[in-house]
Design an enzyme around this catalytic site. Sequence first.
Site, PDB file in Angstrom:
ATOM      1  N   LYS A  45      -8.542 -15.332  -5.575  1.00 19.00           N
ATOM      2  CA  LYS A  45      -7.826 -16.604  -5.725  1.00 19.00           C
ATOM      3  C   LYS A  45      -8.771 -17.744  -5.366  1.00 19.00           C
ATOM      4  O   LYS A  45      -9.379 -17.732  -4.298  1.00 19.00           O
ATOM      5  CB  LYS A  45      -6.607 -16.650  -4.806  1.00 19.00           C
ATOM      6  CG  LYS A  45      -5.873 -17.991  -4.873  1.00 19.00           C
ATOM      7  CD  LYS A  45      -4.556 -17.955  -4.117  1.00 19.00           C
ATOM      8  CE  LYS A  45      -4.657 -18.412  -2.690  1.00 19.00           C
ATOM      9  NZ  LYS A  45      -4.820 -19.856  -2.496  1.00 19.00           N
ATOM     10  N   ASP A  76      -5.572 -21.380  -8.301  1.00 16.16           N
ATOM     11  CA  ASP A  76      -4.380 -21.876  -7.586  1.00 16.16           C
ATOM     12  C   ASP A  76      -4.488 -23.390  -7.409  1.00 16.16           C
ATOM     13  O   ASP A  76      -4.872 -23.871  -6.345  1.00 16.16           O
ATOM     14  CB  ASP A  76      -4.341 -21.145  -6.232  1.00 16.16           C
ATOM     15  CG  ASP A  76      -3.178 -21.571  -5.360  1.00 16.16           C
ATOM     16  OD1 ASP A  76      -2.189 -22.101  -5.883  1.00 16.16           O
ATOM     17  OD2 ASP A  76      -3.263 -21.342  -4.134  1.00 16.16           O
ATOM     18  N   LYS A  83      -1.848 -25.533  -8.510  1.00 12.24           N
ATOM     19  CA  LYS A  83      -0.471 -26.045  -8.333  1.00 12.24           C
ATOM     20  C   LYS A  83      -0.238 -27.381  -9.029  1.00 12.24           C
ATOM     21  O   LYS A  83       0.079 -28.388  -8.390  1.00 12.24           O
ATOM     22  CB  LYS A  83      -0.141 -26.190  -6.847  1.00 12.24           C
ATOM     23  CG  LYS A  83      -0.244 -24.914  -6.036  1.00 12.24           C
ATOM     24  CD  LYS A  83       0.257 -25.136  -4.616  1.00 12.24           C
ATOM     25  CE  LYS A  83       0.218 -23.897  -3.748  1.00 12.24           C
ATOM     26  NZ  LYS A  83      -1.121 -23.456  -3.360  1.00 12.24           N
ATOM     27  N   ASP A 134       2.894 -32.883 -12.528  1.00  7.06           N
ATOM     28  CA  ASP A 134       2.743 -34.243 -13.077  1.00  7.06           C
ATOM     29  C   ASP A 134       3.697 -34.359 -14.255  1.00  7.06           C
ATOM     30  O   ASP A 134       4.517 -33.458 -14.476  1.00  7.06           O
ATOM     31  CB  ASP A 134       1.270 -34.469 -13.482  1.00  7.06           C
ATOM     32  CG  ASP A 134       0.874 -35.943 -13.431  1.00  7.06           C
ATOM     33  OD1 ASP A 134       1.678 -36.804 -13.864  1.00  7.06           O
ATOM     34  OD2 ASP A 134      -0.237 -36.240 -12.964  1.00  7.06           O
ATOM     35  N   ASN A 161       3.341 -34.173 -20.347  1.00  6.00           N
ATOM     36  CA  ASN A 161       2.198 -34.387 -21.241  1.00  6.00           C
ATOM     37  C   ASN A 161       0.859 -34.200 -20.520  1.00  6.00           C
ATOM     38  O   ASN A 161      -0.070 -33.588 -21.049  1.00  6.00           O
ATOM     39  CB  ASN A 161       2.302 -35.799 -21.841  1.00  6.00           C
ATOM     40  CG  ASN A 161       1.250 -36.038 -22.891  1.00  6.00           C
ATOM     41  OD1 ASN A 161       1.078 -35.229 -23.801  1.00  6.00           O
ATOM     42  ND2 ASN A 161       0.521 -37.140 -22.754  1.00  6.00           N
ATOM     43  N   THR A 162       0.781 -34.726 -19.300  1.00  9.37           N
ATOM     44  CA  THR A 162      -0.466 -34.611 -18.522  1.00  9.37           C
ATOM     45  C   THR A 162      -0.725 -33.161 -18.123  1.00  9.37           C
ATOM     46  O   THR A 162      -1.857 -32.671 -18.209  1.00  9.37           O
ATOM     47  CB  THR A 162      -0.360 -35.508 -17.264  1.00  9.37           C
ATOM     48  OG1 THR A 162      -0.130 -36.838 -17.704  1.00  9.37           O
ATOM     49  CG2 THR A 162      -1.621 -35.458 -16.426  1.00  9.37           C
ATOM     50  N   THR A 167       6.017 -22.498   1.605  1.00  6.42           N
ATOM     51  CA  THR A 167       6.512 -21.872   2.843  1.00  6.42           C
ATOM     52  C   THR A 167       6.325 -22.797   4.045  1.00  6.42           C
ATOM     53  O   THR A 167       6.886 -22.557   5.107  1.00  6.42           O
ATOM     54  CB  THR A 167       5.796 -20.521   3.108  1.00  6.42           C
ATOM     55  OG1 THR A 167       4.413 -20.680   2.853  1.00  6.42           O
ATOM     56  CG2 THR A 167       6.340 -19.431   2.225  1.00  6.42           C
ATOM     57  N   GLN A 226       0.469 -18.198   9.972  1.00  8.24           N
ATOM     58  CA  GLN A 226       1.533 -17.773   9.069  1.00  8.24           C
ATOM     59  C   GLN A 226       2.771 -17.426   9.893  1.00  8.24           C
ATOM     60  O   GLN A 226       2.656 -16.907  10.997  1.00  8.24           O
ATOM     61  CB  GLN A 226       1.094 -16.562   8.245  1.00  8.24           C
ATOM     62  CG  GLN A 226      -0.027 -16.840   7.255  1.00  8.24           C
ATOM     63  CD  GLN A 226       0.477 -17.513   5.977  1.00  8.24           C
ATOM     64  OE1 GLN A 226       1.592 -18.016   5.916  1.00  8.24           O
ATOM     65  NE2 GLN A 226      -0.366 -17.554   4.959  1.00  8.24           N
ATOM     66  N   ARG A 261      -7.473 -14.439   5.380  1.00  3.51           N
ATOM     67  CA  ARG A 261      -8.208 -14.141   6.606  1.00  3.51           C
ATOM     68  C   ARG A 261      -8.216 -12.682   7.065  1.00  3.51           C
ATOM     69  O   ARG A 261      -9.243 -12.246   7.608  1.00  3.51           O
ATOM     70  CB  ARG A 261      -7.727 -15.082   7.726  1.00  3.51           C
ATOM     71  CG  ARG A 261      -8.208 -16.512   7.478  1.00  3.51           C
ATOM     72  CD  ARG A 261      -7.370 -17.532   8.200  1.00  3.51           C
ATOM     73  NE  ARG A 261      -6.018 -17.586   7.649  1.00  3.51           N
ATOM     74  CZ  ARG A 261      -5.064 -18.373   8.131  1.00  3.51           C
ATOM     75  NH1 ARG A 261      -5.314 -19.152   9.152  1.00  3.51           N
ATOM     76  NH2 ARG A 261      -3.873 -18.383   7.557  1.00  3.51           N
TER      77      ARG A 261
HETATM   78  O1  C5P Z   1      -5.575 -16.401   5.270  1.00  3.37           O
HETATM   79  P1  C5P Z   1      -4.214 -16.136   4.701  1.00  3.37           P
HETATM   80  O2  C5P Z   1      -3.959 -14.672   4.378  1.00  3.37           O
HETATM   81  O3  C5P Z   1      -3.090 -16.754   5.521  1.00  3.37           O
HETATM   82  O4  C5P Z   1      -4.249 -16.902   3.280  1.00  3.37           O
HETATM   83  C1  C5P Z   1      -3.129 -17.003   2.449  1.00  3.37           C
HETATM   84  C2  C5P Z   1      -3.487 -17.819   1.233  1.00  3.37           C
HETATM   85  O5  C5P Z   1      -2.299 -18.036   0.480  1.00  3.37           O
HETATM   86  C3  C5P Z   1      -4.066 -19.196   1.512  1.00  3.37           C
HETATM   87  O6  C5P Z   1      -4.965 -19.506   0.442  1.00  3.37           O
HETATM   88  C4  C5P Z   1      -2.859 -20.093   1.488  1.00  3.37           C
HETATM   89  O7  C5P Z   1      -3.173 -21.407   1.148  1.00  3.37           O
HETATM   90  C5  C5P Z   1      -2.026 -19.433   0.380  1.00  3.37           C
HETATM   91  N1  C5P Z   1      -0.598 -19.714   0.440  1.00  3.37           N
HETATM   92  C6  C5P Z   1       0.201 -19.433   1.531  1.00  3.37           C
HETATM   93  N2  C5P Z   1       1.532 -19.723   1.505  1.00  3.37           N
HETATM   94  C7  C5P Z   1       2.081 -20.289   0.425  1.00  3.37           C
HETATM   95  C8  C5P Z   1       1.299 -20.588  -0.693  1.00  3.37           C
HETATM   96  C9  C5P Z   1      -0.051 -20.281  -0.658  1.00  3.37           C
HETATM   97  O8  C5P Z   1      -0.294 -18.903   2.521  1.00  3.37           O
HETATM   98  N3  C5P Z   1       3.378 -20.521   0.402  1.00  3.37           N
END
Ligand code: C5P
Length: 236
Positions: A35, A62, A64, A67, A70-71, A122, A193, A214
Amino acid sequence: MLKSDVIIACDFKSAEDTFRFLDLFKDEERKPFLKIGMELYYAEGPSIVREIKRRGHKIFLDLKLHDIPNTVKKAMAVLSRLDVDMTNVHASGTIDMMKAAKEGLTREDGSCPLLIAVTQLTSTSEERMQQELLIGASINDTIVKYAENTRAAGLDGVVCSPLEAGMVKEACGKEFLTITPGVRFADGEVGDQVRVTTPARAREIGSDFIVVGRPITAAADPVAAYRRCVKEFLGE
Ligand code: C5P
């Protein structure tokens, strides 16, 4: 259609850091699905996507998009030329915007990368959604409604928490894809998280793709951590 997989979140600030990490996987038979997010894409531009594709990896870009239709359509037409395997928009851009995204992303030969939508981030709590965004429904009802809109627009699935994957599948059908970050090993650090689960449990609940950052990128042995993740998620 792509098969279920583990997607490594390449949250690196530069091409140099990214390739230092990817070089660890040089001798691996299984090239990880990666990603690429805003930080790396804005730092390095489309060349980073081309270079990673050239090395044989699949890419979820990714960015996201959100807009006017059209854009978004024109931006997606540009991204479709990068030959990524998956990309995304915000479902809150409306069904019209999502349809326009799909049109833009569809190539002349009719092929199209997987296009998925973010429902509610999230990081957005139900309280903030109700008080700041004036969305009166519950966060779960909002997620299900946005997933249904995504399906109605002809997209392939949504990004959501693994804990929400079951209710999304129930509302939109099992073919509708769920791509889920927030995955941690049972014995690993949770970090920032909040609603996390393990690779094996994510699969049981209905995740098609897990996005893992991570726990792999910051591991002492990233290749071993990736292999463990694939084994727990896919049983391979
Ligand atoms: O390091 P980690 O496993 O927490 O990374 C999760 C990845 O998923 C990161 O790139 C984070 O930005 C992305 N992400 C997330 N939660 C979301 C959408 C994307 O953790 N709701």
